[in-house]
Write an enzyme that holds these catalytic residues in place. Structure first.
Site, mmCIF file in Angstrom:
data_model
loop_
_atom_site.group_PDB
_atom_site.id
_atom_site.type_symbol
_atom_site.label_atom_id
_atom_site.label_comp_id
_atom_site.label_asym_id
_atom_site.label_seq_id
_atom_site.Cartn_x
_atom_site.Cartn_y
_atom_site.Cartn_z
ATOM 1 N N THR A 192 72.242 24.175 50.758
ATOM 2 C CA THR A 192 70.781 24.160 50.702
ATOM 3 C C THR A 192 70.280 25.555 50.392
ATOM 4 O OG1 THR A 192 70.699 22.484 52.408
ATOM 5 C CG2 THR A 192 68.760 23.877 52.220
ATOM 6 N N GLY A 224 69.888 14.918 55.622
ATOM 7 C CA GLY A 224 70.408 15.835 56.648
ATOM 8 C C GLY A 224 69.253 16.473 57.391
ATOM 9 N N ASP A 225 69.384 17.771 57.623
ATOM 10 C CA ASP A 225 68.389 18.523 58.395
ATOM 11 C C ASP A 225 67.262 19.099 57.549
ATOM 12 O OD1 ASP A 225 70.484 20.103 57.140
ATOM 13 O OD2 ASP A 225 69.432 21.821 57.991
HETATM 14 N N1 ASP Z 1 71.823 21.054 55.091
HETATM 15 C C1 ASP Z 1 72.084 20.238 53.937
HETATM 16 C C2 ASP Z 1 72.217 18.822 54.317
HETATM 17 O O1 ASP Z 1 72.903 18.537 55.281
HETATM 18 C C3 ASP Z 1 73.317 20.604 53.236
HETATM 19 C C4 ASP Z 1 73.374 21.965 52.754
HETATM 20 O O2 ASP Z 1 72.998 22.929 53.422
HETATM 21 O O3 ASP Z 1 73.843 22.068 51.642
HETATM 22 O O4 ASP Z 1 71.704 17.990 53.596
#
Ligand code: ASP
Length: 296
Positions: free
Chosen positions: A157, A187-188
């Site tokens: 992300t 996700g988050d």
């Molecule tokens: N946090 C992101 C998710 O879980 C993944 C990422 O950081 O690439 O969707």
């Protein structure tokens, strides 16, 4: 204690991941380009929200990052994206989840921000984007060759946090999520208190990494709760130090209301660039050790 009047600060990141030697330069220069776009806004007295959006748009346009163009592919080989923007002055939030067919998910999040919903997902998010004149595209146009070949789970992300001259804080995220994820998985990164948060009275934070673990820890909420007492870096390190309880890597950037910047990671690399009104040169690092050895 409030920050010095007129002081601004900006920190951006290109994701929690392992960076191969061939991709180091693209990661450094991409983060610096994103920083320059946000800095231009803050230097002329613009607001933190505009700076964060400007920085993230640059990262979304560069295929080296897992956001917008170059996003990770889900189990069906599609690009589904999540993004968010939070305004620390009003506590307004705009976020999108599992969105397809737009070039800049962060700008769709920006359009949601003044509206009542906090988060729109899937087809509903796409309909909102279309009706609000977002930059649409064929979803396949966001797929780059290297993602088709990659089976490795990406955790990268992108994100940005800014403090503007008027003491306003904003935070944002954008991601293609995890490689091979189930369709519709979020996700988050679109969930406030998990992947990001901003409050002028405290500061702002943006996180990258294994979204399920980050969500289960409510990691952004934990960091926000500790930032005043511990400062941004220790607050991040303490909260993300708990990833061992849930599994996976997580990294974060933060700025507190005084304009103190902090970052910390437990992935191998974390490309970060930062600048502030009272620093000479923008700085860019691919891991914490680089910064520590440069600062002696
Ligand atoms: N946090 C992101 C998710 O879980 C993944 C990422 O950081 O690439 O969707």
């Amino acid at each position: 204690m409030a920050g010095q009047p007129g002081r601004w600060a900006l920190i951006v990141h290109g994701g929690a991941k392992e960076i191969s030697p061939e991709e180091e330069e693209d990661n450094r220069s991409g983060c610096l380009q994103a920083l320059a776009a946000g800095r231009e806004v803050l230097e002329r007295g613009g607001n933190a929200l505009d700076a964060v959006e400007a920085s993230i748009r640059v990262l979304e346009a560069l295929p080296v990052f897992n956001a917008g163009l170059g996003s990770a592919l889900n189990i069906l080989g599609e690009v589904e994206m999540c993004a968010a923007l939070m305004d620390g002055q009003t506590l307004r939030i705009g976020a999108v989840g599992a969105l397809m067919g737009v070039r800049h998910p962060v700008s769709v999040a920006r359009k949601i921000l003044p509206e009542e919903p906090v988060l729109l997902v899937g087809d509903g998010a796409f309909m909102f984007a279309r009706d609000h004149h977002a930059e649409l595209c064929d979803p396949r146009e966001l797929i780059v060759e290297k993602r088709k070949e990659s089976l490795e789970q990406l955790h990268d992300t992108v994100g940005a946090v800014a403090l503007d001259m008027n003491g306003n804080v904003a935070a944002g995220t954008s991601t293609g999520g995890l490689t091979g994820a189930m369709k519709g998985r979020m996700g988050d990164s679109a969930i406030p208190g998990c992947g990001y948060y901003a409050d002028n009275h405290i500061g702002g934070v943006a996180i990258s990494g294994h979204g399920e673990g980050i969500a289960r820890l409510a990691a952004a909420a934990q960091i926000m709760g500790a930032i005043d007492r511990d400062g941004p870096e220790s607050a991040i390190a303490k909260a993300l130090g708990q990833m061992s309880r849930v599994g996976g890597d997580a990294d974060a950037i933060a700025i507190d209301r005084q304009g103190r910047l902090g970052w910390w990671h437990n992935s191998e690399h974390f490309a970060v660039a930062m600048t502030a009104s009272d620093t000479d040169e923008p700085k860019v690092w691919l891991k914490k050790e680089e910064e520590l050895s440069a600062n002696g």
